[in-house]
Design a protein around this motif. Structure first.
Motif, PDB file in Angstrom:
ATOM      1  N   LEU A 119       0.850  -1.187   0.000  1.00 34.78           N
ATOM      2  CA  LEU A 119       0.000   0.000   0.000  1.00 34.78           C
ATOM      3  C   LEU A 119       0.886   1.237   0.000  1.00 34.78           C
ATOM      4  O   LEU A 119       2.099   1.150   0.204  1.00 34.78           O
ATOM      5  N   TYR A 120       0.273   2.391  -0.220  1.00 33.68           N
ATOM      6  CA  TYR A 120       1.016   3.648  -0.133  1.00 33.68           C
ATOM      7  C   TYR A 120       0.089   4.753   0.334  1.00 33.68           C
ATOM      8  O   TYR A 120      -1.144   4.631   0.282  1.00 33.68           O
ATOM      9  N   GLY A 121       0.680   5.837   0.828  1.00 30.39           N
ATOM     10  CA  GLY A 121      -0.108   6.967   1.265  1.00 30.39           C
ATOM     11  C   GLY A 121       0.759   8.177   1.516  1.00 30.39           C
ATOM     12  O   GLY A 121       1.982   8.149   1.317  1.00 30.39           O
ATOM     13  N   VAL A 122       0.130   9.243   1.963  1.00 32.29           N
ATOM     14  CA  VAL A 122       0.769  10.548   2.150  1.00 32.29           C
ATOM     15  C   VAL A 122       0.820  10.888   3.633  1.00 32.29           C
ATOM     16  O   VAL A 122      -0.153  10.668   4.368  1.00 32.29           O
ATOM     17  N   SER A 123       1.937  11.440   4.062  1.00 29.83           N
ATOM     18  CA  SER A 123       2.130  11.842   5.454  1.00 29.83           C
ATOM     19  C   SER A 123       2.201  13.357   5.558  1.00 29.83           C
ATOM     20  O   SER A 123       2.933  14.010   4.815  1.00 29.83           O
ATOM     21  N   LEU A 124       1.414  13.907   6.504  1.00 29.28           N
ATOM     22  CA  LEU A 124       1.418  15.351   6.731  1.00 29.28           C
ATOM     23  C   LEU A 124       1.087  15.594   8.197  1.00 29.28           C
ATOM     24  O   LEU A 124      -0.019  15.282   8.646  1.00 29.28           O
ATOM     25  N   GLY A 125       2.041  16.152   8.953  1.00 27.88           N
ATOM     26  CA  GLY A 125       1.831  16.343  10.372  1.00 27.88           C
ATOM     27  C   GLY A 125       1.572  15.020  11.051  1.00 27.88           C
ATOM     28  O   GLY A 125       2.312  14.050  10.869  1.00 27.88           O
ATOM     29  N   GLY A 126       0.489  14.944  11.822  1.00 21.51           N
ATOM     30  CA  GLY A 126       0.107  13.702  12.475  1.00 21.51           C
ATOM     31  C   GLY A 126      -0.972  12.947  11.735  1.00 21.51           C
ATOM     32  O   GLY A 126      -1.646  12.088  12.311  1.00 21.51           O
ATOM     33  N   ALA A 127      -1.150  13.243  10.456  1.00 17.06           N
ATOM     34  CA  ALA A 127      -2.153  12.571   9.628  1.00 17.06           C
ATOM     35  C   ALA A 127      -1.464  11.728   8.554  1.00 17.06           C
ATOM     36  O   ALA A 127      -0.474  12.164   7.957  1.00 17.06           O
ATOM     37  N   PHE A 128      -2.017  10.548   8.321  1.00 14.81           N
ATOM     38  CA  PHE A 128      -1.565   9.715   7.216  1.00 14.81           C
ATOM     39  C   PHE A 128      -2.777   9.418   6.350  1.00 14.81           C
ATOM     40  O   PHE A 128      -3.807   8.949   6.841  1.00 14.81           O
ATOM     41  N   PHE A 129      -2.637   9.713   5.066  1.00 13.43           N
ATOM     42  CA  PHE A 129      -3.735   9.561   4.112  1.00 13.43           C
ATOM     43  C   PHE A 129      -3.497   8.308   3.281  1.00 13.43           C
ATOM     44  O   PHE A 129      -2.665   8.300   2.369  1.00 13.43           O
ATOM     45  N   GLY A 130      -4.209   7.236   3.613  1.00 14.28           N
ATOM     46  CA  GLY A 130      -4.060   6.000   2.858  1.00 14.28           C
ATOM     47  C   GLY A 130      -4.649   6.155   1.472  1.00 14.28           C
ATOM     48  O   GLY A 130      -5.816   6.537   1.327  1.00 14.28           O
ATOM     49  N   GLU A 131      -3.862   5.854   0.457  1.00 13.61           N
ATOM     50  CA  GLU A 131      -4.296   6.079  -0.922  1.00 13.61           C
ATOM     51  C   GLU A 131      -4.819   4.823  -1.606  1.00 13.61           C
ATOM     52  O   GLU A 131      -5.921   4.798  -2.135  1.00 13.61           O
ATOM     53  N   SER A 132      -4.025   3.771  -1.620  1.00 13.84           N
ATOM     54  CA  SER A 132      -4.452   2.573  -2.335  1.00 13.84           C
ATOM     55  C   SER A 132      -3.609   1.390  -1.867  1.00 13.84           C
ATOM     56  O   SER A 132      -2.523   1.571  -1.298  1.00 13.84           O
ATOM     57  N   MET A 133      -4.139   0.186  -2.102  1.00 10.56           N
ATOM     58  CA  MET A 133      -3.396  -1.027  -1.773  1.00 10.56           C
ATOM     59  C   MET A 133      -3.630  -2.057  -2.871  1.00 10.56           C
ATOM     60  O   MET A 133      -4.550  -1.936  -3.672  1.00 10.56           O
ATOM     61  N   PHE A 134      -2.767  -3.047  -2.910  1.00  8.34           N
ATOM     62  CA  PHE A 134      -2.926  -4.128  -3.889  1.00  8.34           C
ATOM     63  C   PHE A 134      -2.442  -5.421  -3.260  1.00  8.34           C
ATOM     64  O   PHE A 134      -1.678  -5.420  -2.288  1.00  8.34           O
ATOM     65  N   THR A 135      -2.888  -6.533  -3.802  1.00  2.00           N
ATOM     66  CA  THR A 135      -2.411  -7.829  -3.332  1.00  2.00           C
ATOM     67  C   THR A 135      -2.280  -8.797  -4.492  1.00  2.00           C
ATOM     68  O   THR A 135      -3.111  -8.805  -5.405  1.00  2.00           O
ATOM     69  N   ARG A 136      -1.220  -9.557  -4.465  1.00  2.00           N
ATOM     70  CA  ARG A 136      -0.999 -10.615  -5.451  1.00  2.00           C
ATOM     71  C   ARG A 136      -0.989 -11.992  -4.785  1.00  2.00           C
ATOM     72  O   ARG A 136      -1.063 -13.006  -5.470  1.00  2.00           O
ATOM     73  N   GLN A 137      -0.851 -12.003  -3.471  1.00  4.76           N
ATOM     74  CA  GLN A 137      -0.937 -13.230  -2.692  1.00  4.76           C
ATOM     75  C   GLN A 137      -1.856 -12.981  -1.516  1.00  4.76           C
ATOM     76  O   GLN A 137      -1.926 -11.872  -0.985  1.00  4.76           O
ATOM     77  N   ARG A 138      -2.558 -13.997  -1.111  1.00  5.13           N
ATOM     78  CA  ARG A 138      -3.569 -13.859  -0.062  1.00  5.13           C
ATOM     79  C   ARG A 138      -3.014 -13.163   1.176  1.00  5.13           C
ATOM     80  O   ARG A 138      -1.950 -13.522   1.685  1.00  5.13           O
ATOM     81  N   ASP A 139      -3.737 -12.169   1.628  1.00  4.80           N
ATOM     82  CA  ASP A 139      -3.476 -11.431   2.865  1.00  4.80           C
ATOM     83  C   ASP A 139      -2.293 -10.468   2.806  1.00  4.80           C
ATOM     84  O   ASP A 139      -2.005  -9.795   3.800  1.00  4.80           O
ATOM     85  N   ALA A 140      -1.624 -10.362   1.672  1.00  4.82           N
ATOM     86  CA  ALA A 140      -0.434  -9.505   1.625  1.00  4.82           C
ATOM     87  C   ALA A 140      -0.764  -8.042   1.924  1.00  4.82           C
ATOM     88  O   ALA A 140      -0.072  -7.388   2.711  1.00  4.82           O
ATOM     89  N   SER A 141      -1.812  -7.505   1.316  1.00  4.15           N
ATOM     90  CA  SER A 141      -2.156  -6.102   1.571  1.00  4.15           C
ATOM     91  C   SER A 141      -2.667  -5.912   2.990  1.00  4.15           C
ATOM     92  O   SER A 141      -2.459  -4.849   3.608  1.00  4.15           O
ATOM     93  N   LYS A 142      -3.325  -6.931   3.550  1.00  2.00           N
ATOM     94  CA  LYS A 142      -3.817  -6.837   4.927  1.00  2.00           C
ATOM     95  C   LYS A 142      -2.653  -6.801   5.921  1.00  2.00           C
ATOM     96  O   LYS A 142      -2.693  -6.056   6.903  1.00  2.00           O
ATOM     97  N   VAL A 143      -1.647  -7.605   5.667  1.00  2.00           N
ATOM     98  CA  VAL A 143      -0.449  -7.572   6.520  1.00  2.00           C
ATOM     99  C   VAL A 143       0.218  -6.206   6.424  1.00  2.00           C
ATOM    100  O   VAL A 143       0.672  -5.647   7.427  1.00  2.00           O
ATOM    101  N   ALA A 144       0.262  -5.649   5.216  1.00  2.00           N
ATOM    102  CA  ALA A 144       0.838  -4.306   5.045  1.00  2.00           C
ATOM    103  C   ALA A 144       0.067  -3.284   5.866  1.00  2.00           C
ATOM    104  O   ALA A 144       0.669  -2.379   6.471  1.00  2.00           O
ATOM    105  N   LEU A 145      -1.259  -3.414   5.927  1.00  2.00           N
ATOM    106  CA  LEU A 145      -2.068  -2.477   6.702  1.00  2.00           C
ATOM    107  C   LEU A 145      -1.770  -2.597   8.191  1.00  2.00           C
ATOM    108  O   LEU A 145      -1.662  -1.578   8.899  1.00  2.00           O
ATOM    109  N   VAL A 146      -1.616  -3.810   8.688  1.00  2.00           N
ATOM    110  CA  VAL A 146      -1.256  -4.002  10.097  1.00  2.00           C
ATOM    111  C   VAL A 146       0.073  -3.320  10.401  1.00  2.00           C
ATOM    112  O   VAL A 146       0.223  -2.615  11.405  1.00  2.00           O
ATOM    113  N   HIS A 147       1.044  -3.507   9.524  1.00  2.00           N
ATOM    114  CA  HIS A 147       2.353  -2.895   9.734  1.00  2.00           C
ATOM    115  C   HIS A 147       2.283  -1.377   9.596  1.00  2.00           C
ATOM    116  O   HIS A 147       3.026  -0.658  10.277  1.00  2.00           O
ATOM    117  N   LEU A 148       1.403  -0.885   8.735  1.00  2.00           N
ATOM    118  CA  LEU A 148       1.218   0.566   8.643  1.00  2.00           C
ATOM    119  C   LEU A 148       0.704   1.113   9.966  1.00  2.00           C
ATOM    120  O   LEU A 148       1.231   2.116  10.483  1.00  2.00           O
TER     121      LEU A 148
END
Length: 217
Positions: A119-148
């Motif tokens: 996934l990717y997003g924008v950081s500004l001050g204490g706000a993070f704006f999640g833009e989009s995510m993708f997955t090619r293997q099961r749960d990969a984008s979900k794991v990325a969200l947990v780590h985010l």
């Protein structure tokens, strides 16, 4: 015609708006200021039980900003559940420049050296704006969200903006609020000097799993 650049983007996010294109191949952009805004409360983030097991088993190697351009291009690709994308070339190029300037970040999940999701997003001050995510293997984008979320908590962020609320995001605790309520939260978050950490400890990830709130029903 005025083209996207980092200064315009940062001013737009500070005002609570963001750009989109009608499709991947459409060069035109329009600005979005939703009447109802989606956020994921960082202190009420929910991790489904099966995903907790996946995160703890470390099926994926997780990195930050190793291949930002590859992540945003993967998010722009069409797939079975998303026949077209709102990310055109101008958006992709502008956000890559934001990443070079330290205002945008990607989280990548790797399996056996192959990019499996992210996934990717924008950081500004204490706000993070999640833009989009993708997955090619099961749960990969979900794991990325947990780590985010673990990184945002570690770095002192107070707002994770998901732009819209979908059924997919609701399983993680996403809620929606009025434009006015969102902009009050945004104004408070912009006063904070948060820091996006490139690396976090296993204990910080575990804290997100242990403190996981009940799912919103």
């Amino acid at each position: 015609m005025l083209r996207l650049n980092p200064e315009i983007l940062m001013r737009a996010y500070a005002a609570g708006i963001f750009p989109m294109a009608q499709s991947r191949d459409d060069p035109e952009l329009f600005w979005i200021d939703p009447e109802w805004r989606g956020i994921i409360p960082l202190n009420e983030f929910h991790v489904p039980r099966r995903l907790k097991r996946t995160v703890r088993r470390k099926h994926f190697e997780v990195t930050t900003n190793r291949v930002f351009a590859e992540v945003i291009n993967a998010c722009a690709e069409s797939d079975k559940g998303r026949p077209d994308s709102w990310i055109n070339d101008e958006i992709a190029n502008a956000y890559q420049e934001l990443a070079r300037l330290g205002h945008a970040y990607s989280i990548e999940c790797w399996r056996n050296g192959i990019l499996a999701g992210g996934l990717y997003g924008v950081s500004l001050g204490g706000a993070f704006f999640g833009e989009s995510m993708f997955t090619r293997q099961r749960d990969a984008s979900k794991v990325a969200l947990v780590h985010l979320v673990a990184r945002l908590r570690s770095g002192g962020y107070t707002l994770l903006d998901s732009q819209f609320t979908t059924q997919h995001l609701q399983q993680f605790g996403a809620i929606e609020m009025t434009r006015e309520a969102y902009k009050r939260l945004l104004a408070e978050a912009l006063e904070i000097e948060a820091r996006f950490p490139g690396k976090i400890s296993d204990d910080e990830v575990e804290a997100v799993l242990d403190q996981s709130a009940p799912a919103v029903r």
